[in-house]
Design a protein around this motif. Structure first.
Motif, mmCIF file in Angstrom:
data_model
loop_
_atom_site.group_PDB
_atom_site.id
_atom_site.type_symbol
_atom_site.label_atom_id
_atom_site.label_comp_id
_atom_site.label_asym_id
_atom_site.label_seq_id
_atom_site.Cartn_x
_atom_site.Cartn_y
_atom_site.Cartn_z
ATOM 1 N N ASP A 184 -64.105 48.045 -70.358
ATOM 2 C CA ASP A 184 -63.276 49.188 -69.967
ATOM 3 C C ASP A 184 -62.295 48.795 -68.868
ATOM 4 O O ASP A 184 -62.561 47.912 -68.050
ATOM 5 N N ALA A 185 -61.160 49.494 -68.856
ATOM 6 C CA ALA A 185 -60.168 49.316 -67.793
ATOM 7 C C ALA A 185 -60.421 50.365 -66.718
ATOM 8 O O ALA A 185 -60.533 51.561 -67.024
ATOM 9 N N TYR A 186 -60.494 49.914 -65.472
ATOM 10 C CA TYR A 186 -60.779 50.837 -64.367
ATOM 11 C C TYR A 186 -59.551 51.109 -63.514
ATOM 12 O O TYR A 186 -59.632 51.833 -62.520
ATOM 13 N N THR A 187 -58.418 50.532 -63.886
ATOM 14 C CA THR A 187 -57.134 50.922 -63.305
ATOM 15 C C THR A 187 -56.253 51.403 -64.447
ATOM 16 O O THR A 187 -56.202 50.783 -65.508
ATOM 17 N N ILE A 188 -55.586 52.517 -64.251
ATOM 18 C CA ILE A 188 -54.753 53.087 -65.293
ATOM 19 C C ILE A 188 -53.375 53.394 -64.724
ATOM 20 O O ILE A 188 -53.189 53.480 -63.502
ATOM 21 N N SER A 189 -52.401 53.556 -65.601
ATOM 22 C CA SER A 189 -51.043 53.899 -65.185
ATOM 23 C C SER A 189 -50.467 54.891 -66.176
ATOM 24 O O SER A 189 -50.889 54.955 -67.335
ATOM 25 N N THR A 190 -49.498 55.663 -65.729
ATOM 26 C CA THR A 190 -48.868 56.645 -66.585
ATOM 27 C C THR A 190 -47.660 56.037 -67.276
ATOM 28 O O THR A 190 -46.893 55.279 -66.675
ATOM 29 N N THR A 191 -47.505 56.336 -68.539
ATOM 30 C CA THR A 191 -46.350 55.864 -69.307
ATOM 31 C C THR A 191 -45.292 56.949 -69.407
ATOM 32 O O THR A 191 -44.260 56.756 -70.039
ATOM 33 N N SER A 192 -45.558 58.086 -68.799
ATOM 34 C CA SER A 192 -44.604 59.193 -68.834
ATOM 35 C C SER A 192 -43.487 58.944 -67.834
ATOM 36 O O SER A 192 -43.439 57.927 -67.144
ATOM 37 N N MET A 193 -42.583 59.888 -67.737
ATOM 38 C CA MET A 193 -41.503 59.794 -66.762
ATOM 39 C C MET A 193 -42.072 59.785 -65.350
ATOM 40 O O MET A 193 -43.227 60.142 -65.132
ATOM 41 N N THR A 194 -41.246 59.350 -64.414
ATOM 42 C CA THR A 194 -41.691 59.293 -63.026
ATOM 43 C C THR A 194 -42.148 60.671 -62.567
ATOM 44 O O THR A 194 -41.411 61.647 -62.692
ATOM 45 N N PRO A 195 -43.373 60.771 -62.071
ATOM 46 C CA PRO A 195 -43.869 62.075 -61.628
ATOM 47 C C PRO A 195 -42.960 62.699 -60.579
ATOM 48 O O PRO A 195 -42.323 62.003 -59.788
ATOM 49 N N LEU A 196 -42.892 64.001 -60.584
ATOM 50 C CA LEU A 196 -42.012 64.735 -59.685
ATOM 51 C C LEU A 196 -42.325 64.404 -58.227
ATOM 52 O O LEU A 196 -43.464 64.491 -57.789
ATOM 53 N N GLY A 197 -41.297 64.003 -57.477
ATOM 54 C CA GLY A 197 -41.458 63.707 -56.065
ATOM 55 C C GLY A 197 -42.058 62.348 -55.761
ATOM 56 O O GLY A 197 -42.352 62.048 -54.607
ATOM 57 N N ASP A 198 -42.236 61.512 -56.789
ATOM 58 C CA ASP A 198 -42.854 60.200 -56.575
ATOM 59 C C ASP A 198 -41.799 59.103 -56.672
ATOM 60 O O ASP A 198 -41.834 58.256 -57.563
ATOM 61 N N SER A 199 -40.834 59.122 -55.769
ATOM 62 C CA SER A 199 -39.735 58.153 -55.820
ATOM 63 C C SER A 199 -40.193 56.738 -55.515
ATOM 64 O O SER A 199 -39.535 55.772 -55.900
ATOM 65 N N HIS A 200 -41.325 56.587 -54.833
ATOM 66 C CA HIS A 200 -41.822 55.261 -54.474
ATOM 67 C C HIS A 200 -42.795 54.698 -55.507
ATOM 68 O O HIS A 200 -43.195 53.540 -55.395
ATOM 69 N N GLY A 201 -43.202 55.482 -56.469
ATOM 70 C CA GLY A 201 -44.143 54.997 -57.477
ATOM 71 C C GLY A 201 -45.582 54.973 -57.038
ATOM 72 O O GLY A 201 -46.411 54.292 -57.640
#
Length: 476
Positions: A184-201
């Protein structure tokens, strides 16, 4: 094939004898309940997965458990089990975290038997802050006055992992057994658009766990800390996953902080950030623990199997005590004539603006390092050392001379006047202070602050009475 699954059901009482006698029992999962005081006698010889987690069991683990031929997963974590397990052959996935067992286990797969990571490392230096980008790379965030560097937390972890990264560590326990994936992977990331207000990632990645996720901060300066925990639901972002309910508990320093915490509910939706802050968290032994625990609540198969358990995006710790800056500026009084007065005032205003600009630049550099280092003025140190009188000279080395001084409040200090032959600039000097200020330990001389004025580079240390280590070793 017989399955028995009871998680966070609220039931109480002893383990049913009828279940223990089932000869074809292959999957047993009972967690987060009370009343099973002793280890049950499981008759099945074909059992593959046995989870008796956080059910208040005490006493030793019976020897027959280690001889189950098909047993692949054994999770007995967070009970009160005692005894010696030295030399036993453990199943491929074995979790014994949070018990009082001793000895070394032989195993070929994943084993988590550490209930306390603190004994693995020794405290060397003290820090006043820590920022972690959970599951992602190093990130620098900025606002109007300072920068914050979030350290990377992108190491690969397994179902049972203890890791030490610089002055912090991580412990992960648990396998997503129902998703059909071995690694299993225990780190995940979003493939969607940049979340609102998350300019730094900062919220593009997260670290998750199937059961227990613990972050340990070591080498902290004792005192009160403000703890900020950053969350965003990035795994239930698909439309058909909107019904998913991720529910877990959060403990800080062993005390319950968030019970039945649901990220999507608290943030009013997916891909929306939520920060939970806990103020005045007391640190007395240079260590701070943040524990995220899944107690079997919420959904486990939405939008697909294996989507449950704790999830966190970032962590921030900041010492609450700020070192106050006391910088006094001299008042320039005019001379005898109007012209002289105007010239003096013009020079004074220019010099003051120049001094303020230098101070602002230096203080911006210090804030960029995340420091609260006191900036002394040249006049303060000149007065403290009696204009760097040779009678106050304590010694001289390759980097310059050291003078004894006394501040206006009576504090005895040692001032290191760096050699003018050094080619080190102010920025490099500030960066060096950043490293030195992190070294705060009873056996190390404390750095009080610095001075960067009149092309002088000075460091202000705690004064020590007993001279140098070299003299002590030589017996003089």
């Amino acid at each position: 094939m017989i399955f028995r699954d009871l998680q966070a059901s609220g039931l109480k009482g002893p383990f049913p004898d009828a279940v223990a006698r089932l000869e074809n029992l292959t999957y047993l999962m009972i967690s987060d309940m009370t009343g099973i005081n002793s280890f049950p006698n499981i008759s099945s010889k074909v059992i593959k997965n046995m989870i008796l987690r956080n059910v208040s069991m005490s006493g030793p683990i019976p020897s027959y458990i280690w001889s189950k031929p098909d047993l692949r997963t054994l999770d007995l974590s967070f009970n009160k089990l005692t005894g010696d397990v030295n030399g036993v052959r453990a199943p491929y996935y074995t979790y014994l975290t949070g018990n009082r067992l001793s000895g070394n286990i032989e195993f070929d797969g994943f084993l988590n038997s550490k209930s306390n990571m603190y004994s693995l490392w020794t405290v060397f230096v003290d820090r006043r802050f820590l920022h972690i980008n959970c599951g992602g790379d190093s990130i620098v965030t900025t606002n109007s006055s300072y920068k914050i560097t979030y350290e990377a937390d992108n190491n690969v972890t397994k179902a049972a992992t203890n890791q030490h990264i610089k002055n912090w560590g991580i412990s992960n326990t648990g396998d997503f057994m129902d998703d059909g994936i071995n690694d299993d992977a225990y780190t995940i990331s979003t493939t969607s658009m940049t979340p609102l207000g998350d300019s730094h990632g900062l919220y593009k990645t997260a670290r998750r766990s199937a059961l227990s996720l613990v972050y340990y901060a070591f080498c902290l300066e004792n005192g009160d800390y403000n703890v900020s925990l950053h969350f965003m639901e990035i795994q239930f972002s698909e439309p058909h996953g909107s019904l998913g309910r991720r529910i877990f508990d959060v403990y800080v320093q062993g005390k319950l902080f968030l019970r039945d915490f649901n990220i999507r509910q608290e943030a009013n939706g997916t891909l929306k950030s939520i920060v939970k802050e806990l103020k005045a968290v007391n640190v007395t032994d240079h260590k701070l623990e943040i524990w995220l625990y899944w107690a079997g609540k919420g959904t486990t198969m939405i939008p697909k199997r294996g989507n449950y358990g704790p999830l966190i995006s970032a962590i921030s710790l900041c010492h609450t005590e700020k070192i106050k800056h006391h910088i006094r500026y001299p008042l320039i009084v005019g001379g005898t004539g109007a012209l002289v007065t105007i010239i003096l005032l013009a020079l004074g205003i220019y010099g003051r603006r120049r001094c303020r600009a230098d101070n602002n630049t230096r203080e911006r550099d210090l804030r960029a390092q995340g420091l609260q280092t006191l900036c002394f003025t040249w006049r303060q140190l000149q007065a403290a050392t009696n204009d760097f009188d040779q009678a106050n000279k304590l010694g001289e080395g390759g980097f310059g001379s050291v003078f004894k001084g006394e501040l206006s409040d009576g504090t005895i200090i040692a001032v290191k006047q760096l050699s003018s032959k050094s080619c080190q600039g102010n920025r490099e000097f500030v960066n060096e202070i950043g490293m030195i200020s992190g070294l705060n330990h009873p056996n190390l001389v404390k750095l009080y602050g610095c001075c960067v004025e009149k092309e002088q580079l000075l460091l202000v240390y705690e004064y020590m009475e007993n001279n140098s280590l070299a003299l002590a070793l030589s017996g003089k």
